[in-house]
Every structure is written in structure tokens, then in C-alpha cells.
Design a protein around this motif. Structure first.
Motif, mmCIF file in Angstrom:
data_model
loop_
_atom_site.group_PDB
_atom_site.id
_atom_site.type_symbol
_atom_site.label_atom_id
_atom_site.label_comp_id
_atom_site.label_asym_id
_atom_site.label_seq_id
_atom_site.Cartn_x
_atom_site.Cartn_y
_atom_site.Cartn_z
ATOM 1 N N VAL A 2 117.311 21.230 -36.498
ATOM 2 C CA VAL A 2 116.169 20.303 -36.225
ATOM 3 C C VAL A 2 115.627 19.467 -37.494
ATOM 4 N N LEU A 3 116.062 20.346 -38.656
ATOM 5 C CA LEU A 3 115.650 19.455 -39.826
ATOM 6 C C LEU A 3 116.545 18.380 -40.344
ATOM 7 N N ASN A 4 117.831 18.587 -39.708
ATOM 8 C CA ASN A 4 118.759 17.526 -39.918
ATOM 9 C C ASN A 4 118.520 16.274 -39.146
ATOM 10 N N ARG A 5 117.717 16.785 -37.813
ATOM 11 C CA ARG A 5 117.594 15.593 -36.725
ATOM 12 C C ARG A 5 116.256 15.268 -36.739
ATOM 13 N N LEU A 6 115.248 15.640 -37.588
ATOM 14 C CA LEU A 6 113.906 15.240 -37.540
ATOM 15 C C LEU A 6 113.619 13.924 -37.110
ATOM 16 N N ALA A 7 114.301 12.930 -37.503
ATOM 17 C CA ALA A 7 114.077 11.439 -36.968
ATOM 18 C C ALA A 7 114.046 11.400 -35.325
ATOM 19 N N SER A 8 114.861 12.314 -34.724
ATOM 20 C CA SER A 8 114.844 12.175 -33.339
ATOM 21 C C SER A 8 114.012 13.333 -32.618
ATOM 22 N N VAL A 9 113.010 13.872 -33.227
ATOM 23 C CA VAL A 9 112.038 14.731 -32.469
ATOM 24 C C VAL A 9 110.699 14.360 -33.191
ATOM 25 N N ASP A 10 109.592 14.878 -32.496
ATOM 26 C CA ASP A 10 108.146 14.181 -33.000
ATOM 27 C C ASP A 10 107.787 15.085 -34.069
ATOM 28 N N GLY A 11 108.132 16.687 -34.137
ATOM 29 C CA GLY A 11 107.604 17.351 -35.325
ATOM 30 C C GLY A 11 108.175 18.584 -35.087
ATOM 31 N N LEU A 12 108.136 19.362 -36.241
ATOM 32 C CA LEU A 12 108.553 20.648 -36.362
ATOM 33 C C LEU A 12 107.457 21.616 -37.007
ATOM 34 N N ILE A 13 107.149 22.772 -36.282
ATOM 35 C CA ILE A 13 105.954 23.601 -36.865
ATOM 36 C C ILE A 13 106.670 24.788 -37.620
ATOM 37 N N LEU A 14 106.374 24.824 -38.704
ATOM 38 C CA LEU A 14 107.037 25.546 -39.738
ATOM 39 C C LEU A 14 106.346 25.936 -40.960
ATOM 40 N N PRO A 15 106.525 27.332 -41.331
ATOM 41 C CA PRO A 15 105.450 27.652 -42.637
ATOM 42 C C PRO A 15 106.218 26.897 -43.856
ATOM 43 N N TYR A 16 105.467 26.940 -45.066
ATOM 44 C CA TYR A 16 105.867 26.315 -46.392
ATOM 45 C C TYR A 16 106.861 27.416 -46.803
ATOM 46 N N GLY A 17 107.715 26.834 -47.455
ATOM 47 C CA GLY A 17 108.845 27.884 -48.040
ATOM 48 C C GLY A 17 110.214 27.568 -47.578
ATOM 49 N N ILE A 18 110.313 26.845 -46.352
ATOM 50 C CA ILE A 18 111.646 26.586 -46.061
ATOM 51 C C ILE A 18 112.158 25.243 -46.155
ATOM 52 N N THR A 19 111.206 24.336 -46.207
ATOM 53 C CA THR A 19 111.497 22.841 -46.515
ATOM 54 C C THR A 19 110.449 22.386 -47.304
ATOM 55 N N ALA A 20 110.568 21.392 -48.094
ATOM 56 C CA ALA A 20 109.514 20.857 -48.774
ATOM 57 C C ALA A 20 109.593 19.173 -49.000
ATOM 58 N N ASP A 21 110.739 18.551 -48.339
ATOM 59 C CA ASP A 21 110.944 17.251 -48.458
ATOM 60 C C ASP A 21 110.632 16.386 -47.421
ATOM 61 N N ARG A 22 109.668 16.564 -46.480
ATOM 62 C CA ARG A 22 109.249 16.016 -45.316
ATOM 63 C C ARG A 22 107.626 15.871 -45.347
ATOM 64 N N PRO A 23 107.192 14.983 -44.861
ATOM 65 C CA PRO A 23 105.749 14.809 -44.780
ATOM 66 C C PRO A 23 105.244 16.029 -44.098
ATOM 67 N N SER A 24 103.909 16.320 -44.123
ATOM 68 C CA SER A 24 103.693 17.659 -43.481
ATOM 69 C C SER A 24 101.891 17.518 -43.410
ATOM 70 N N MET A 25 101.390 18.314 -42.428
ATOM 71 C CA MET A 25 99.873 18.654 -42.509
ATOM 72 C C MET A 25 99.747 20.094 -42.396
ATOM 73 N N ASP A 26 98.657 20.816 -43.194
ATOM 74 C CA ASP A 26 98.403 22.001 -42.781
ATOM 75 C C ASP A 26 97.929 22.299 -41.432
#
Length: 306
Positions: A145-169
Motif C-alpha cells: 500500500v505504501l508503494n501504491r498510495l497514489a492509487s488508494v485514498d489513504g492508509l491508517i498507520l501509526p508513526y514510525g513505519i513511514t514518514a515521507d507522506r502527508p499525514s494527519m493525527d
């Protein structure tokens, strides 16, 4: 701009045909899926073979197999087709009450359990024609999903696994220990010695998919003896009840699993790393009015959790 002449000569309908052919691996089934005649799709396959200079589908007895190039293309066609659809479905003005769009969001079963029902009710109230597709992720699925994030609308994930995408708490949570009701080591606050001596059930245990508190156990030198890995927080009680195992579970999820019976919750004997769940999305969605609306609903649902 060297690619422009190439793109101008291409028929983007071939992308639809390519996706169906690679997915179905059969001309007849692909034609049925697209509601086309078999000769029409055979002609499209011939054009695709000429373009790629590759057979794409290679006959093996009574079946077809993907060529090595087709296997690589299969990884990209669905994403490319989704991106094209998004381009042509975009509107300068968007009325959620009139929309029939499907939003796809991935997350752990914990995340979808905590916020999914509230989010679904908000979507239903404001946009009855909109469909929400909530997809549980596995450890392998998170990387995908991280690789295909452009083709989905979002991913609910805790901090610490990725940091290079826009996010909101979205919300904060903490951790407790799950144990069987009759586990003699399960005191109100379990000792470090008991944690070290007991077997464990983990939920995620890979280099890119893990719980921060699980890593914390290892950093404390406990080296948990993991007897089972089940990639579902909701299923943990089934693997803990009637055993001497421990498991880590989020406090917000604990009341739900306690209702299944046979398990109890204990406190952790150290200060666990706080859990902050966030919604992540691709930068391409940043100014999309439909996606901005969806993020607003996530924010409203997260406020309800507080």
C-alpha cells in the motif's frame, strides 16, 4: 517532452484491455469482463503485442501464462488505470450528496474497528451515494500500500513505519497486556520476569511492519519467545485464552475483545511507547476537493473518539 509523440499515438483504451487481459489471462474471459466481442479484444491484444514486442500471453497447453514482461506490467497496470480514472473523474465542483465515488482506505483491523463504523455513519449521512471500502492490511500489504498510495485514498498507520507522506493525527492510544483469565502470571501489573518467562503471540513481526511496544520489549532485553504470529488484533483472544501466553493489545480495543470471554487485561510494568494513529495519503491527493472532504470526515470521526 520526448514522450509526448509516443503518448499521442497511443489509444488509452488499450490500457483497459491490457489490465483485463493480464488479470484474466484469457481472451474470452477478458472480453466478457469488458463487454466486448472476442475478435475486438484479440485485435487489441495484437496491437499490444506489437507495441511491447512481446507475446504477453504465452500458450501452455490449454491455458495461457504471463510472459516475464507481462508479469512486470501487471504490477503497474491497475495503478495506472486508477490514476487515469482519477484524472477524468475529477471535477472543478464536487457535491458529496450527488457523488457515487468509492473511497478506498487501508489499515489494521484495530484501526478500522476503532474509527471505521463512525466514519461510515458520517459518510452515509452526508453522501448516501458514496461507498467506503475499508481494507485490512497484512505485513506484506503495508509495504504494497505504501508503494501504491497514489492509487488508494489513504492508509491508517501509526508513526514510525513511514514518514515521507502527508499525514494527519487521528487519535492516541496506549497498550495493555492480554492474558488468559486463569493465567497464574497475569497479575494486575505483570512483572518483567513474568513477561520474560512466558510465551507470546505477536501481531506483526517484520522489518517494516511491527508494533513499537513490541520493539520496546526487545530493547529491554526480554527477547519474547513468540509461539504464534497472527496479523489481526481482534483475533488475539483466540490465541491467548486457555494458554499461558501474553499478547499486546491497544487499550481502546481491549473492551471489545474482553467481551469474547476467557481473557483479561493487565498493565505493562514500564512506560510503553505512546501509540499515535494517523491518516497517510499521497501528495497527489493534497488539493483534491473530494479527498479534502474525506479527510474532514476522518477529523470529525477522530474527535468523536475523544
Amino acid at each position: 517532452m520526448a514522450d509526448d509523440p509516443l503518448l499521442s499515438r497511443l489509444d488509452l483504451n488499450l490500457l483497459v484491455s491490457l489490465d483485463a487481459l493480464l488479470t484474466e489471462r484469457n481472451v474470452t474471459r477478458a472480453a466478457e469482463r469488458l463487454h466486448l466481442s472476442q475478435p475486438s479484444l484479440s485485435a487489441a491484444l495484437a496491437r499490444l503485442r506489437a507495441h511491447f514486442d512481446d507475446p504477453l500471453l504465452a500458450r501452455r497447453g490449454n491455458t495461457y501464462e504471463l510472459t516475464p514482461l507481462a508479469t512486470r506490467l501487471l504490477e503497474h497496470t491497475a495503478d495506472a488505470l486508477s490514476a487515469v480514472r482519477r484524472v477524468f473523474e475529477s471535477q472543478s465542483r464536487w457535491d458529496p450528496s450527488q457523488s457515487t465515488r468509492t473511497f478506498t482506505v487501508h489499515g489494521s483491523d484495530y484501526a478500522l474497528t476503532v474509527i471505521g463504523a463512525t466514519l461510515s455513519r458520517l459518510v452515509s449521512a452526508q453522501a448516501p451515494g458514496v461507498r467506503l471500502r475499508l481494507v485490512p492490511t497484512s505485513s506484506m500489504g503495508i509495504d504494497d500500500v505504501l508503494n501504491r498510495l497514489a492509487s488508494v485514498d489513504g492508509l491508517i498507520l501509526p508513526y514510525g513505519i513511514t514518514a515521507d507522506r502527508p499525514s494527519m493525527d487521528l487519535w492516541r492510544d496506549d497498550w495493555v497486556i492480554l492474558a488468559a483469565e486463569d493465567n497464574p502470571r497475569a497479575t494486575p501489573t505483570v512483572s518483567l520476569e513474568a513477561l520474560s518467562a512466558s510465551p507470546w503471540v505477536f501481531t506483526y513481526q517484520t522489518r517494516s511492519s511491527f508494533t513499537a511496544v513490541g520493539r520496546q520489549l526487545e530493547q529491554l532485553g526480554l527477547q519474547p519467545r513468540v509461539e504464534a504470529v497472527v496479523e489481526s488484533f481482534s483475533l488475539l483472544p483466540l490465541y491467548v485464552a486457555q494458554t499461558d501466553r501474553f499478547a499486546l493489545i491497544q487499550r481502546k480495543l481491549a473492551p471489545r475483545v474482553l467481551g469474547l470471554g476467557g481473557v483479561q487485561v493487565c498493565e505493562i510494568p514500564f512506560e510503553p511507547v505512546p501509540l499515535i494513529e494517523a491518516l497517510w495519503w499521497h501528495p497527489a491527493h493534497g488539493n483534491d476537493p473530494e479527498h479534502v472532504w474525506l479527510r474532514g470526515l476522518f477529523a470529525e470521526a477522530a474527535r468523536d473518539l475523544q
